[in-house]
Design a protein around this motif. Structure first.
Motif, PDB file in Angstrom:
ATOM      1  N   ARG A 194      38.364  24.381 -60.899  1.00  0.00           N
ATOM      2  CA  ARG A 194      38.699  24.919 -62.229  1.00  0.00           C
ATOM      3  C   ARG A 194      39.577  23.993 -63.059  1.00  0.00           C
ATOM      4  N   GLY A 195      39.585  22.717 -62.755  1.00  0.00           N
ATOM      5  CA  GLY A 195      40.245  21.739 -63.598  1.00  0.00           C
ATOM      6  C   GLY A 195      41.713  21.493 -63.296  1.00  0.00           C
ATOM      7  N   ALA A 196      42.200  21.991 -62.190  1.00  0.00           N
ATOM      8  CA  ALA A 196      43.601  21.762 -61.831  1.00  0.00           C
ATOM      9  C   ALA A 196      43.797  20.290 -61.471  1.00  0.00           C
ATOM     10  N   MET A 197      44.970  19.762 -61.804  1.00  0.00           N
ATOM     11  CA  MET A 197      45.295  18.383 -61.443  1.00  0.00           C
ATOM     12  C   MET A 197      45.509  18.254 -59.940  1.00  0.00           C
ATOM     13  N   SER A 198      46.069  19.283 -59.338  1.00  0.00           N
ATOM     14  CA  SER A 198      46.238  19.323 -57.886  1.00  0.00           C
ATOM     15  C   SER A 198      46.288  20.777 -57.451  1.00  0.00           C
ATOM     16  N   VAL A 199      45.920  21.024 -56.209  1.00  0.00           N
ATOM     17  CA  VAL A 199      46.019  22.357 -55.616  1.00  0.00           C
ATOM     18  C   VAL A 199      46.635  22.181 -54.237  1.00  0.00           C
ATOM     19  N   LYS A 200      47.735  22.882 -54.009  1.00  0.00           N
ATOM     20  CA  LYS A 200      48.382  22.874 -52.698  1.00  0.00           C
ATOM     21  C   LYS A 200      48.637  24.317 -52.284  1.00  0.00           C
ATOM     22  N   ILE A 201      48.938  24.481 -50.997  1.00  0.00           N
ATOM     23  CA  ILE A 201      49.112  25.823 -50.434  1.00  0.00           C
ATOM     24  C   ILE A 201      50.512  25.983 -49.868  1.00  0.00           C
ATOM     25  N   CYS A 202      51.105  27.138 -50.165  1.00  0.00           N
ATOM     26  CA  CYS A 202      52.392  27.540 -49.598  1.00  0.00           C
ATOM     27  C   CYS A 202      52.185  28.904 -48.958  1.00  0.00           C
ATOM     28  N   SER A 203      52.470  28.999 -47.664  1.00  0.00           N
ATOM     29  CA  SER A 203      52.299  30.267 -46.967  1.00  0.00           C
ATOM     30  C   SER A 203      53.571  30.628 -46.219  1.00  0.00           C
ATOM     31  N   LEU A 204      53.947  31.886 -46.301  1.00  0.00           N
ATOM     32  CA  LEU A 204      55.116  32.345 -45.553  1.00  0.00           C
ATOM     33  C   LEU A 204      54.862  32.228 -44.060  1.00  0.00           C
ATOM     34  N   LEU A 205      53.680  32.675 -43.613  1.00  0.00           N
ATOM     35  CA  LEU A 205      53.359  32.708 -42.182  1.00  0.00           C
ATOM     36  C   LEU A 205      52.073  31.942 -41.913  1.00  0.00           C
ATOM     37  N   ASP A 206      52.014  31.331 -40.744  1.00  0.00           N
ATOM     38  CA  ASP A 206      50.833  30.571 -40.363  1.00  0.00           C
ATOM     39  C   ASP A 206      50.499  30.869 -38.907  1.00  0.00           C
ATOM     40  N   LYS A 207      49.297  31.411 -38.692  1.00  0.00           N
ATOM     41  CA  LYS A 207      48.787  31.669 -37.338  1.00  0.00           C
ATOM     42  C   LYS A 207      47.817  30.545 -36.973  1.00  0.00           C
ATOM     43  N   VAL A 208      48.346  29.411 -36.622  1.00  0.00           N
ATOM     44  CA  VAL A 208      47.533  28.232 -36.336  1.00  0.00           C
ATOM     45  C   VAL A 208      46.521  28.511 -35.225  1.00  0.00           C
ATOM     46  N   GLY A 209      46.900  29.301 -34.240  1.00  0.00           N
ATOM     47  CA  GLY A 209      46.030  29.598 -33.113  1.00  0.00           C
ATOM     48  C   GLY A 209      44.776  30.369 -33.470  1.00  0.00           C
ATOM     49  N   ARG A 210      44.717  30.961 -34.662  1.00  0.00           N
ATOM     50  CA  ARG A 210      43.546  31.751 -35.083  1.00  0.00           C
ATOM     51  C   ARG A 210      42.616  30.981 -36.011  1.00  0.00           C
ATOM     52  N   ARG A 211      42.982  29.754 -36.345  1.00  0.00           N
ATOM     53  CA  ARG A 211      42.254  29.016 -37.363  1.00  0.00           C
ATOM     54  C   ARG A 211      40.805  28.759 -36.975  1.00  0.00           C
ATOM     55  N   GLN A 212      39.898  29.118 -37.882  1.00  0.00           N
ATOM     56  CA  GLN A 212      38.468  28.823 -37.727  1.00  0.00           C
ATOM     57  C   GLN A 212      38.039  27.720 -38.677  1.00  0.00           C
ATOM     58  N   VAL A 213      38.771  27.584 -39.786  1.00  0.00           N
ATOM     59  CA  VAL A 213      38.483  26.570 -40.799  1.00  0.00           C
ATOM     60  C   VAL A 213      39.787  25.832 -41.082  1.00  0.00           C
ATOM     61  N   ALA A 214      39.734  24.522 -41.085  1.00  0.00           N
ATOM     62  CA  ALA A 214      40.935  23.732 -41.365  1.00  0.00           C
ATOM     63  C   ALA A 214      41.298  23.860 -42.839  1.00  0.00           C
ATOM     64  N   VAL A 215      42.490  24.348 -43.101  1.00  0.00           N
ATOM     65  CA  VAL A 215      43.011  24.401 -44.466  1.00  0.00           C
ATOM     66  C   VAL A 215      44.380  23.719 -44.462  1.00  0.00           C
ATOM     67  N   PRO A 216      44.662  22.947 -45.507  1.00  0.00           N
ATOM     68  CA  PRO A 216      45.941  22.239 -45.559  1.00  0.00           C
ATOM     69  C   PRO A 216      47.067  23.153 -46.038  1.00  0.00           C
ATOM     70  N   VAL A 217      47.965  23.511 -45.159  1.00  0.00           N
ATOM     71  CA  VAL A 217      49.135  24.298 -45.552  1.00  0.00           C
ATOM     72  C   VAL A 217      50.259  23.293 -45.809  1.00  0.00           C
ATOM     73  N   HIS A 218      50.527  23.037 -47.075  1.00  0.00           N
ATOM     74  CA  HIS A 218      51.483  22.009 -47.475  1.00  0.00           C
ATOM     75  C   HIS A 218      52.931  22.457 -47.316  1.00  0.00           C
ATOM     76  N   TYR A 219      53.177  23.732 -47.547  1.00  0.00           N
ATOM     77  CA  TYR A 219      54.518  24.312 -47.428  1.00  0.00           C
ATOM     78  C   TYR A 219      54.392  25.553 -46.552  1.00  0.00           C
ATOM     79  N   LYS A 220      55.102  25.537 -45.429  1.00  0.00           N
ATOM     80  CA  LYS A 220      54.961  26.613 -44.448  1.00  0.00           C
ATOM     81  C   LYS A 220      56.322  27.224 -44.158  1.00  0.00           C
ATOM     82  N   GLY A 221      56.363  28.564 -44.190  1.00  0.00           N
ATOM     83  CA  GLY A 221      57.589  29.248 -43.825  1.00  0.00           C
ATOM     84  C   GLY A 221      57.787  29.259 -42.327  1.00  0.00           C
ATOM     85  N   PHE A 222      56.897  29.941 -41.613  1.00  0.00           N
ATOM     86  CA  PHE A 222      57.023  30.107 -40.168  1.00  0.00           C
ATOM     87  C   PHE A 222      55.651  30.068 -39.514  1.00  0.00           C
ATOM     88  N   GLU A 223      55.571  29.422 -38.370  1.00  0.00           N
ATOM     89  CA  GLU A 223      54.371  29.485 -37.549  1.00  0.00           C
ATOM     90  C   GLU A 223      54.583  30.633 -36.571  1.00  0.00           C
TER      91      GLU A 223
END
Length: 178
Positions: free
Chosen positions: A120-149
């Protein structure tokens, strides 16, 4: 907090730890986006508490917009089929976008959102998530800012719910069936 007779809540991440981490994230985002036109895109409903605290922790002028998507229906597990329920109100053209999410689980929903917003024309897109369940990941997504794993456990509080309950908790808690 009162709970149904067959449930008990156990604090996983306390209010003080959450607030300290949100402040740290806010400082880092402030440094990274200094001089840039930043839009926080909060994914409803779960991120509403987090985005409110995070926006106040960022020492820059930011715009905030909201997007609601559905991949869960009334289940606690993602179907993988993503549907936009509420789209953004503003253009992302020439803006830097920070997607604010409550939790990254399989990555299916966030992967769709990430690609959709990039187109949609953004100059950049990054992700910030409070929680990250890395063990459940089915698709690699870049979490740039992470609160807690966190481990693969169902959690509520600080915006997260089960059947619309517990969003108002100040802590992130496990729901334990008795």
């Amino acid at each position: 907090m009162r709970t149904p007779a067959d449930e008990r809540l156990e604090v996983m991440i306390g209010e003080r730890d959450i607030q300290e981490r949100v402040a740290q994230l806010g400082r880092r985002i402030t440094l990274d986006y200094e001089g840039k036109d930043l839009v926080l895109v909060a994914i409803l409903k779960g991120s509403f508490v987090f985005v409110a605290d995070l926006a106040r922790a960022i020492d820059l002028p930011v715009a905030v917009d909201f997007m609601a998507v559905s991949s869960y229906g009334m289940s606690t597990k993602s179907s993988g089929v993503v549907r936009i329920v509420k789209d953004l109100d503003y253009s992302l053209d020439q803006k830097h976008v920070l997607v604010v999410e409550d939790i990254v689980d399989t990555g299916l929903t966030l992967n769709y959102i990430f690609g959709h917003l990039k187109s949609r024309g953004a100059m950049s897109v990054k992700i910030c998530s409070l929680l990250d369940k890395v063990g459940r990941r089915q698709v690699a997504v870049p979490v740039h800012y992470k609160g807690f794993e966190i481990p693969d456990e169902f959690v509520v509080g600080y915006g997260l719910d089960v059947e619309e309950r517990y969003r108002n908790l100040k802590d992130v808690c496990r729901v334990v069936k008795i």
